[in-house]
Design a protein around this motif. Structure first.
Motif, PDB file in Angstrom:
ATOM      1  N   VAL A   1      -0.719   3.780   9.397  1.00 14.44           N
ATOM      2  CA  VAL A   1       0.408   4.306  10.160  1.00 14.44           C
ATOM      3  C   VAL A   1       0.672   5.733   9.688  1.00 14.44           C
ATOM      4  CG1 VAL A   1       2.206   3.518   8.558  1.00 14.44           C
ATOM      5  CG2 VAL A   1       2.725   3.666  11.004  1.00 14.44           C
ATOM      6  N   ASN A   2       1.280   6.538  10.553  1.00 18.31           N
ATOM      7  CA  ASN A   2       1.455   7.957  10.230  1.00 18.31           C
ATOM      8  C   ASN A   2       2.567   8.223   9.223  1.00 18.31           C
ATOM      9  OD1 ASN A   2      -0.613   8.637  11.965  1.00 18.31           O
ATOM     10  ND2 ASN A   2       0.731   9.080  13.696  1.00 18.31           N
ATOM     11  N   HIS A   3       3.637   7.434   9.284  1.00 20.24           N
ATOM     12  CA  HIS A   3       4.800   7.733   8.451  1.00 20.24           C
ATOM     13  C   HIS A   3       5.353   6.468   7.810  1.00 20.24           C
ATOM     14  CE1 HIS A   3       5.003  11.750  10.290  1.00 20.24           C
ATOM     15  NE2 HIS A   3       4.801  11.137  11.450  1.00 20.24           N
ATOM     16  N   VAL A   4       5.657   6.558   6.522  1.00 18.80           N
ATOM     17  CA  VAL A   4       6.384   5.508   5.802  1.00 18.80           C
ATOM     18  C   VAL A   4       7.578   6.166   5.124  1.00 18.80           C
ATOM     19  CG1 VAL A   4       6.348   3.939   3.817  1.00 18.80           C
ATOM     20  CG2 VAL A   4       4.433   3.956   5.433  1.00 18.80           C
ATOM     21  N   ILE A   5       8.750   5.572   5.307  1.00 18.38           N
ATOM     22  CA  ILE A   5       9.977   6.097   4.694  1.00 18.38           C
ATOM     23  C   ILE A   5      10.537   4.999   3.793  1.00 18.38           C
ATOM     24  CG2 ILE A   5      12.324   6.942   5.105  1.00 18.38           C
ATOM     25  CD1 ILE A   5       9.852   7.107   7.954  1.00 18.38           C
ATOM     26  N   GLY A   6      10.552   5.235   2.505  1.00 24.32           N
ATOM     27  CA  GLY A   6      11.108   4.265   1.574  1.00 24.32           C
ATOM     28  C   GLY A   6      12.625   4.223   1.675  1.00 24.32           C
TER      29      GLY A   6
ATOM     30  N   SER B   1      -6.482  -7.997  22.697  1.00 22.99           N
ATOM     31  CA  SER B   1      -7.516  -8.525  23.597  1.00 22.99           C
ATOM     32  C   SER B   1      -8.708  -7.583  23.723  1.00 22.99           C
ATOM     33  CB  SER B   1      -6.920  -8.802  24.985  1.00 22.99           C
ATOM     34  OG  SER B   1      -6.344  -7.627  25.525  1.00 22.99           O
ATOM     35  N   ASP B   2      -8.506  -6.285  23.453  1.00 24.10           N
ATOM     36  CA  ASP B   2      -9.620  -5.339  23.517  1.00 24.10           C
ATOM     37  C   ASP B   2     -10.407  -5.276  22.205  1.00 24.10           C
ATOM     38  OD1 ASP B   2      -7.925  -3.980  21.817  1.00 24.10           O
ATOM     39  OD2 ASP B   2      -7.695  -2.206  23.089  1.00 24.10           O
ATOM     40  N   GLY B   3     -10.028  -6.108  21.233  1.00 23.31           N
ATOM     41  CA  GLY B   3     -10.729  -6.154  19.948  1.00 23.31           C
ATOM     42  C   GLY B   3     -10.134  -5.258  18.872  1.00 23.31           C
ATOM     43  N   SER B   4      -9.182  -4.417  19.245  1.00 22.35           N
ATOM     44  CA  SER B   4      -8.560  -3.545  18.242  1.00 22.35           C
ATOM     45  C   SER B   4      -7.661  -4.367  17.322  1.00 22.35           C
ATOM     46  CB  SER B   4      -7.755  -2.428  18.913  1.00 22.35           C
ATOM     47  OG  SER B   4      -6.718  -2.969  19.707  1.00 22.35           O
ATOM     48  N   ILE B   5      -7.552  -3.930  16.083  1.00 20.13           N
ATOM     49  CA  ILE B   5      -6.806  -4.667  15.064  1.00 20.13           C
ATOM     50  C   ILE B   5      -5.752  -3.746  14.457  1.00 20.13           C
ATOM     51  CG2 ILE B   5      -6.949  -5.866  12.834  1.00 20.13           C
ATOM     52  CD1 ILE B   5      -9.839  -6.590  13.541  1.00 20.13           C
ATOM     53  N   LYS B   6      -4.549  -4.265  14.333  1.00 19.08           N
ATOM     54  CA  LYS B   6      -3.476  -3.491  13.699  1.00 19.08           C
ATOM     55  C   LYS B   6      -2.738  -4.365  12.703  1.00 19.08           C
ATOM     56  CE  LYS B   6      -2.580   0.065  17.181  1.00 19.08           C
ATOM     57  NZ  LYS B   6      -1.526   0.742  17.973  1.00 19.08           N
TER      58      LYS B   6
END
Length: 523
Positions: free
Chosen positions: A203-208, A321-326
Motif C-alpha cells: 500500500v502507498n501510505h501507512v499512518i501510525g 476473480s481476475d487472479g490479482s491478490i491483495k
C-alpha cells in the motif's frame, strides 16, 4: 554434538571478548559530547555480540543457535560501521582501521562458519544442552517440546511471554536504542515502521496512531461524513467498529453476517442501503477477509466509501476473480488495524495504523491524527492527538519480520484442531472463505447442540481457557439502544449462542494442543 563444542573450538567467545575490551578502551578517546552517542552505541554493539553468542549456549536446537549467531554477526557489522563513522568524524583519528578490520574479519569468518555448521545440523536430533525445564519452540508450527509434566496451567489463550523470550535480544536492543536516543515521540523508528508495513501490505501510505479504535475514528473523520449519515457495519463484531460511528454523530446500521465465515456480505449490505448511506465498514473477523469483490462493486455502484476494519486479519490475502491478490486492509478507500498485544502483530501496549493508496486522503489522515495540523501551531481542521509512540514502533519493527511465520504457526495449530474436531457432529470447525487465506487471530468453533455454555463450564473446570466472541449482538448493547428498531438478526443471534474460541498463538506445541483437544472431545 553440543553447541559448546563449536563455541570453544572456533574460539568465538574469546574473540568477542577481545573486541569488547578493545572497543571499551578505544571509545575512551571520544569527546564528552559523544559519551551518550557513538560511545554508547559502540559499546552496546560490542556487548550485544558477546551476549548473543552466550545466549546461543542456552538453546537446545541448532536452529535457535544459528539465530543467535546471526544476531551476533549483525551486531558485529553494526559495530564496524559505527567505528568507520567515528573515524570519518575525526573522533578516532589515532585508531588503526587496519587492526580493527582484522579483528572484525576474523570474528565474522568464524561466526559465518559457526552458523553454517549449526544450519547443516538442523535436521539432527536436538542437543541435550540448554534448559529442558523451559523449552522454547525451535521453529514455527507444531512440534513436541522436551518430555515434561504439563498441566492446564501451561495453557494460555495467548502466550506473549514465550514469544518475547524468543525475540528477547532483538526486542531489548530495539527498546534500549529508543531509550538512549530519548526520542520517545516521532522517533525515526516510527517512520521506518510505517515504511516497512507499507511495503509488506503493498500500500502507498501507512499512518501510525495510538490504537485500533482511533484508527477507525480518524478514518471516518477524514471522509467528510456529516451527522446523521449512515454507515453500514456487521452486527457481529467488536464494539469499536460501531462505537466510533456513534461517537462522531453518524448512524450505525447493523446488518447480519454470513453464518459460516461470520463476515459481512454484499447481499446484506445492499439491502441496508438508503439515500443516507455514505459508507460501509467490512470487518475481516477472526483472521480472514470478508468477500470483498462484490462488496466493493456494490459500494462503487452506490458511491459509498469502504473502510476496512483489519484489526484481526493482518497478513491475510484476498484473491479477486481476475487472479490479482491483495492484503486485507488495502482494498477499500482506507483500512485500519490494531496492534493490541494479543493481535497477530502486536506491540507491548496500545498501537494502531491506517492504510490508504490515496495521497490526498493520506495527507488528511495524518493531519487529523496530529491535532488537525500540517504545520506546527497552524490547525486547519478539528483533529485528535493520536500517535504511535517510538518504543512501540521499535518493537513492531522487530515483530513485523516474523509476521508471516507467526501466521503460519497459527494456521498449523488450526489444522491440528480441525483434524481433532472434524468428526465430532456437534461441533462445526471454522469455515474458510474460498478466496481468502485465514491467519486465525481466533480459532472459533460453533457448538451446534445447544450446549455452548455447558462446554464453557467444562473447559473452565479442566483449567482450559476459552473466549466467547461475542455473547451479545451489537444492537442489543445498551449503548446502541437509540439505533435498535426491534428487529433481531437471525444469524447474529445464533452465533452469539453458539460460538466459542480456543487458545491459539505462535508458541503452541503438540502437548498443549493434545490437552486442549482432549478436554473438548471428552465433553
Amino acid at each position: 554434538m553440543a553447541y559448546t563444542f563449536y563455541f570453544e573450538k572456533l574460539g568465538v567467545w574469546h574473540l568477542a571478548k577481545d573486541i569488547a575490551k578493545y572497543v571499551y578502551k578505544l571509545t575512551e578517546a571520544l569527546p564528552d559530547s559523544e559519551k551518550y552517542g557513538l560511545q554508547s552505541q559502540m559499546r552496546r554493539a560490542a556487548v550485544s555480540i558477546a551476549s548473543n553468542i552466550a545466549e546461543g549456549t542456552s538453546r537446545k536446537s541448532y536452529r535457535d543457535q544459528a539465530h543467535f549467531t546471526q544476531l551476533a554477526y549483525s551486531s558485529l557489522m553494526e559495530l564496524f560501521n559505527q567505528f568507520l563513522l567515528a573515524k570519518e568524524l575525526g573522533f578516532l583519528s589515532n585508531a588503526s582501521e587496519e587492526e580493527f578490520r582484522r579483528k572484525v574479519e576474523e570474528l565474522a569468518n568464524k561466526l559465518n562458519s559457526l552458523r553454517n555448521s549449526q544450519l547443516n545440523r538442523v535436521s539432527e536430533p536436538e542437543t541435550p544442552y540448554g534448559n529442558p525445564s523451559n523449552p522454547l519452540p525451535t521453529d514455527v508450527g507444531i512440534e513436541s517440546s522436551n518430555p515434561q509434566i504439563l498441566d492446564s496451567s501451561s495453557v494460555q489463550m495467548v502466550d506473549l511471554a514465550s514469544q518475547y523470550q524468543r525475540l528477547k535480544p532483538e526486542i531489548d536492543e530495539a527498546i534500549q536504542r529508543v531509550l538512549e536516543s530519548s526520542r520517545y515521540i516521532k522517533g525515526p523508528e516510527v517512520e521506518a515502521f510505517e515504511e516497512e508495513l507499507a511495503n509488506y501490505l503493498g500500500v502507498n501510505h501507512v499512518i501510525g496512531c495510538a490504537n485500533g479504535t482511533d484508527a477507525l475514528q480518524i478514518a471516518l473523520m477524514a471522509l467528510g461524513l456529516k451527522p446523521g449519515d449512515e454507515v453500514i457495519v456487521p452486527s457481529f463484531t467488536y464494539v469499536a467498529t460501531a462505537e466510533v460511528i456513534g461517537l462522531l454523530g453518524l448512524t450505525p446500521i447493523m446488518v447480519d453476517v454470513d453464518p459460516g465465515t461470520f463476515n459481512l456480505t454484499a447481499e446484506f449490505v445492499e439491502k441496508a442501503i438508503t439515500p443516507k448511506t455514505k459508507a460501509v465498514v467490512p470487518v475481516h473477523l477472526f483472521g480472514q477477509s470478508a468477500d470483498m469483490e462484490p462488496i466493493l462493486a456494490i459500494a462503487k455502484k452506490h458511491g459509498l466509501f469502504v473502510v476496512e476494519d483489519n484489526a484481526q486479519a493482518i497478513g491475510a490475502e484476498y484473491t479477486f476473480s481476475d487472479g490479482s491478490i491483495k492484503k486485507t486492509g488495502t482494498m477499500g478507500h482506507v483500512g485500519t488495524t490494531s496492534f493490541f498485544p494479543s493481535k497477530n502483530l502486536g506491540c507491548y501496549g496500545d498501537g494502531g495504523a491506517i492504510f490508504t493508496n490515496d495521497e490526498e486522503l493520506a495527507d488528511r489522515l495524518r493531519m487529523i491524527a496530529n491535532h488537525g495540523q500540517k504545520k506546527r501551531y497552524y490547525h486547519d481542521t478539528i483533529g485528535v492527538n493520536s500517535r504511535l509512540d517510538t518504543i512501540q514502533a521499535a518493537i513492531l519493527l522487530v515483530k513485523l519480520k516474523y509476521l508471516n511465520d507467526y501466521n503460519a504457526a497459527r494456521q498449523k495449530a488450526a489444522a491440528y484442531y480441525d483434524t481433532a474436531f472434524k468428526d465430532i457432529n456437534w461441533l462445526q470447525i471454522p469455515v474458510r472463505q474460498p478466496n481468502s487465506t485465514h491467519v486465525f487471530h481466533q480459532y472459533t468453533l460453533k457448538v451446534k447442540n445447544g450446549r455452548r455454555d455447558d462446554l464453557a463450564e467444562h473447559l473452565k473446570s479442566e483449567g482450559i481457557p476459552f473466549g466467547v466472541y461475542y455473547p451479545v449482538p451489537l444492537y442489543k448493547q445498551k449503548a446502541f439502544a437509540p439505533y435498535y428498531k426491534g428487529n433481531e438478526l437471525t444469524v447474529t443471534e445464533q452465533l452469539c449462542r453458539e460460538v466459542i474460541s480456543l487458545p491459539i498463538h505462535t508458541e503452541m506445541n503438540e502437548e498443549l494442543l493434545q490437552m486442549i483437544t482432549a478436554a473438548v472431545s471428552q465433553f
